[in-house]
Scaffold this active site. Structure first.
Site, mmCIF file in Angstrom:
data_model
loop_
_atom_site.group_PDB
_atom_site.id
_atom_site.type_symbol
_atom_site.label_atom_id
_atom_site.label_comp_id
_atom_site.label_asym_id
_atom_site.label_seq_id
_atom_site.Cartn_x
_atom_site.Cartn_y
_atom_site.Cartn_z
ATOM 1 N N VAL A 104 -69.395 73.315 23.838
ATOM 2 C CA VAL A 104 -68.014 73.761 23.760
ATOM 3 C C VAL A 104 -67.459 73.245 22.438
ATOM 4 O O VAL A 104 -67.594 72.057 22.119
ATOM 5 C CB VAL A 104 -67.170 73.227 24.934
ATOM 6 N N CYS A 105 -66.857 74.138 21.661
ATOM 7 C CA CYS A 105 -66.172 73.750 20.429
ATOM 8 C C CYS A 105 -67.126 73.013 19.488
ATOM 9 O O CYS A 105 -68.242 73.469 19.230
ATOM 10 C CB CYS A 105 -64.935 72.927 20.782
ATOM 11 N N THR A 106 -66.738 71.832 18.998
ATOM 12 C CA THR A 106 -67.556 71.102 18.033
ATOM 13 C C THR A 106 -68.739 70.382 18.676
ATOM 14 O O THR A 106 -69.502 69.720 17.973
ATOM 15 C CB THR A 106 -66.694 70.082 17.266
#
Length: 317
Positions: A104-106
């Site tokens: 998720v995301c970074t």
């Protein structure tokens, strides 16, 4: 069958990255009769502090089992986490046994540092996409996608996009009906196509001072009209020359380019989410000629409208 989901945390992780996917799997398990069991993980175990200050109790990596799905969350602490050999080794080990490895995301940066993403098409938060592409040149970074599935690897964009990815994983496991009911329970959209833009053209173009925010909204509501510089300048109460100069300085592009971007965004939404004929969408969004719209799609999205509609239908099934 209970599906084991490992959620890998580290100091200063983003709380919603973990909580959003956890809630989706919890609710889906209740509907599906095949519950998910979520296990928060960290290097040493115990309480791990998120960037908001809230903490989650975790299991140490040394005591972790093998998982059906491993999800690596993002957050402000992702760069420090990338330098932890134990975290990276754990990801590599899980990749040999797990059915899916997700971020998720970074969190995608940890997968990249572990060597999981070389040669793959992936996404991350749009603000971090250029840094990922520069740091990991073997990875094909798509800065605009909500989530991407490439082999056993799933990556998603910023924060709430993790919920979109979780719903796609649930649909794969338990079927579209369970995923749809889960989305209804969470009061979120059931299906945002994975290739849909992470952010709207209006958000991208609105200046910090919002000088032309009202005009951009007016353009978005009047795309079927002929929108020349003279017409836009009159709507803004400015001379055409002063308007063009001021608009470019505030918005970062010419008025013509802004109009085209808003037309493209609206046309793509209608191509993906409706069964309207392509010709009708071209008229409704101000392209008028479907061939003109097709050329604009190829420039912007590298695909014609028909291919984007086919892909949206496949993702929805």
């Amino acid at each position: 069958m209970t599906r084991q989901i490992g959620i890998l945390l580290y100091p200063d992780f983003q709380l919603l990255d973990a909580a959003g996917v956890t809630a989706a799997f919890e609710i889906a398990g209740g509907f599906g009769g095949a519950p998910y069991e979520m296990t928060p993980l960290s290097h040493h175990g115990g309480l791990v502090r998120s960037s908001s200050g809230m903490t989650i109790e975790t299991v140490p990596l040394a005591a972790a089992r093998s998982f059906d799905t491993l999800i690596v969350v993002g957050g402000e602490g992702h760069r420090q986490a990338m330098s932890c050999p134990e975290l990276l080794d754990f990801i590599r080990h899980q990749a040999r046994t797990a059915r899916r490895i997700c971020s998720v995301c970074t969190g995608a940066f940890l997968l990249a540092e572990a060597g999981m993403l070389d040669g793959r098409r992936v996404t991350t938060h749009w603000q971090q996409a250029p840094a990922m592409a520069a740091q990991f040149p073997k990875i094909r970074v798509s800065a605009d996608a909500i989530h991407i599935h490439d082999g056993l690897i799933w990556t998603s964009a910023g924060i709430s996009a993790g919920i979109d990815m979780a719903l796609a994983l649930i649909a794969e496991d338990l079927g579209a009906d369970i995923a749809r009911r889960t989305a209804q329970q969470m009061v979120v959209f059931y299906h945002r196509p994975g290739g849909q833009s992470q952010f709207s053209a209006l958000l991208e173009m609105t200046s910090p001072q919002e000088r032309f925010a009202e005009l951009l909204g007016w353009i978005r509501s009047n795309l079927e009209q002929r929108l020349t510089v003279d017409i836009l300048a009159s709507q803004a109460g400015m001379s055409p020359r002063n308007f063009s100069r001021s608009f470019r300085a505030a918005v970062g592009m010419s008025p013509a380019r802004a109009v085209e971007k808003l037309r493209l965004e609206t046309a793509r939404e209608r191509v993906e989410r409706s069964t309207l004929p392509i010709e009708a969408i071209a008229v409704m969004t101000g392209f008028h000629d479907p061939e003109r719209m097709r050329r604009a799609f190829l420039r912007e999205f590298h695909q014609p409208p028909q291919a984007i509609r086919r892909n949206a239908v496949v993702e929805a099934t």
